[in-house]
Design a protein around this motif. Structure first.
Motif, PDB file in Angstrom:
ATOM      1  N   SER A 176       0.806  -1.213   0.000  1.00  0.00           N
ATOM      2  CA  SER A 176       0.000   0.000   0.000  1.00  0.00           C
ATOM      3  C   SER A 176       0.844   1.271   0.000  1.00  0.00           C
ATOM      4  O   SER A 176       1.938   1.312   0.566  1.00  0.00           O
ATOM      5  CB  SER A 176      -0.912   0.009   1.242  1.00  0.00           C
ATOM      6  OG  SER A 176      -1.687   1.182   1.318  1.00  0.00           O
ATOM      7  N   PHE A 177       0.293   2.319  -0.613  1.00  0.00           N
ATOM      8  CA  PHE A 177       0.816   3.659  -0.397  1.00  0.00           C
ATOM      9  C   PHE A 177       0.643   3.994   1.083  1.00  0.00           C
ATOM     10  O   PHE A 177      -0.335   3.604   1.708  1.00  0.00           O
ATOM     11  CB  PHE A 177       0.020   4.695  -1.200  1.00  0.00           C
ATOM     12  CG  PHE A 177       0.333   4.756  -2.671  1.00  0.00           C
ATOM     13  CD1 PHE A 177       1.025   3.751  -3.318  1.00  0.00           C
ATOM     14  CD2 PHE A 177      -0.104   5.835  -3.425  1.00  0.00           C
ATOM     15  CE1 PHE A 177       1.295   3.813  -4.676  1.00  0.00           C
ATOM     16  CE2 PHE A 177       0.150   5.916  -4.783  1.00  0.00           C
ATOM     17  CZ  PHE A 177       0.855   4.909  -5.404  1.00  0.00           C
ATOM     18  N   THR A 178       1.577   4.748   1.633  1.00  0.00           N
ATOM     19  CA  THR A 178       1.402   5.284   2.973  1.00  0.00           C
ATOM     20  C   THR A 178       0.575   6.567   2.891  1.00  0.00           C
ATOM     21  O   THR A 178       0.464   7.194   1.826  1.00  0.00           O
ATOM     22  CB  THR A 178       2.752   5.610   3.617  1.00  0.00           C
ATOM     23  OG1 THR A 178       3.420   6.609   2.828  1.00  0.00           O
ATOM     24  CG2 THR A 178       3.624   4.360   3.737  1.00  0.00           C
ATOM     25  N   ALA A 179       0.011   6.973   4.018  1.00  0.00           N
ATOM     26  CA  ALA A 179      -0.769   8.211   4.045  1.00  0.00           C
ATOM     27  C   ALA A 179       0.056   9.429   3.629  1.00  0.00           C
ATOM     28  O   ALA A 179      -0.441  10.276   2.870  1.00  0.00           O
ATOM     29  CB  ALA A 179      -1.392   8.418   5.422  1.00  0.00           C
ATOM     30  N   PRO A 180       1.318   9.571   4.076  1.00  0.00           N
ATOM     31  CA  PRO A 180       2.106  10.730   3.628  1.00  0.00           C
ATOM     32  C   PRO A 180       2.310  10.788   2.115  1.00  0.00           C
ATOM     33  O   PRO A 180       2.353  11.880   1.542  1.00  0.00           O
ATOM     34  CB  PRO A 180       3.434  10.552   4.366  1.00  0.00           C
ATOM     35  CG  PRO A 180       3.065   9.828   5.615  1.00  0.00           C
ATOM     36  CD  PRO A 180       2.010   8.855   5.172  1.00  0.00           C
TER      37      PRO A 180
END
Length: 241
Positions: A176-180
């Motif tokens: 997954s992409f991270t939130a940042p």
């Protein structure tokens, strides 16, 4: 934040398709390309159908590059692989070139797959700041988005990165992409509909105090970009006016 509420899913998906095309047109005009991050699961299938049919001749799809905000740790021919769903619903119907599609390589171990995906993104952006033109997101009834699930390591990950995460309740890994990384985007759009999302949406949007460990979608707050929620009346029925 912009919250749009629709009476029907047909209206929602039609307007969201127009929104995607508008951003694509602006990005292509300004930068000669559109970096577009897709969301997975079943929710965006109707949207992708609109884009592949009504939107087919409205933009230059040869200048669109497709990415995935998260992926399930399953083979590429598995029905649960987000890339396969996108391939069937939008990528093949539009005849997108393979070198314009950035799939997650799930033949690798999850940690390695995440590292290699981030490398591919870095190469595409030629070492410059990673700022996607548009990231589409969904939200689960547990308030997760991408594969940032409650009480997982990704909730507290502060790196601009792609990461592997073990989701205990699903007994599986995700990439997954991270939130940042998500929050660096120029535009972020949530696609959330159905009564089963109402409780989560009430907390994600309505709570005055954040609890990101319990409601990870609260993490999505673009630094310089725009955040828009495309929802229906069923999903927003618990929100206060």
């Amino acid at each position: 934040m912009n919250l749009l509420i629709y009476k029907t899913l047909e209206e929602l998906n039609h307007d969201l398709a127009d929104y995607v095309i508008k951003i694509a047109e602006m990005s292509i005009e300004q930068n000669d390309r559109f970096n577009f991050v897709l969301t997975g699961g079943s929710s965006p299938k109707a949207l992708y159908h609109y884009l592949a049919t009504e939107g087919k001749h409205r933009i230059d799809w040869d200048k669109v590059y497709f990415f995935f905000g998260d992926e399930r740790n399953v083979p590429a021919d598995d029905d649960n692989y987000n890339g396969l769903m996108a391939k069937k619903t939008i990528l093949d119907p539009l005849g997108i070139k393979e070198d314009h599609i950035f799939y997650v390589n799930t033949t690798l171990a999850p940690e390695k797959a995440a590292i290699e995906y981030k490398k591919a993104i870095d190469q595409h952006f030629k070492g410059e700041d990673i700022v996607f033109d548009l990231i589409l997101l969904g939200m689960g009834d547990d308030a997760h988005t991408a594969s940032i699930f409650p009480h997982t390591t990704l909730v507290k990950d502060e790196e601009v990165n792609v990461a592997a995460v073990y989701v205990e309740k699903l007994d599986t890994y995700r990439i997954s992409f991270t939130a940042p990384l998500i929050n660096k985007a120029e535009n972020i759009a949530f696609l959330v509909f159905g009564e089963n999302k109402a409780e989560a949406l009430k907390h994600v949007i309505g709570d005055t105090e954040k609890n990101v460990d319990l409601y990870p979608s609260q993490l999505i707050d673009p630094i310089d970009g725009k955040l828009t929620w495309f929802t229906d009346e069923a999903a927003t029925k618990l929100l206060e006016d």
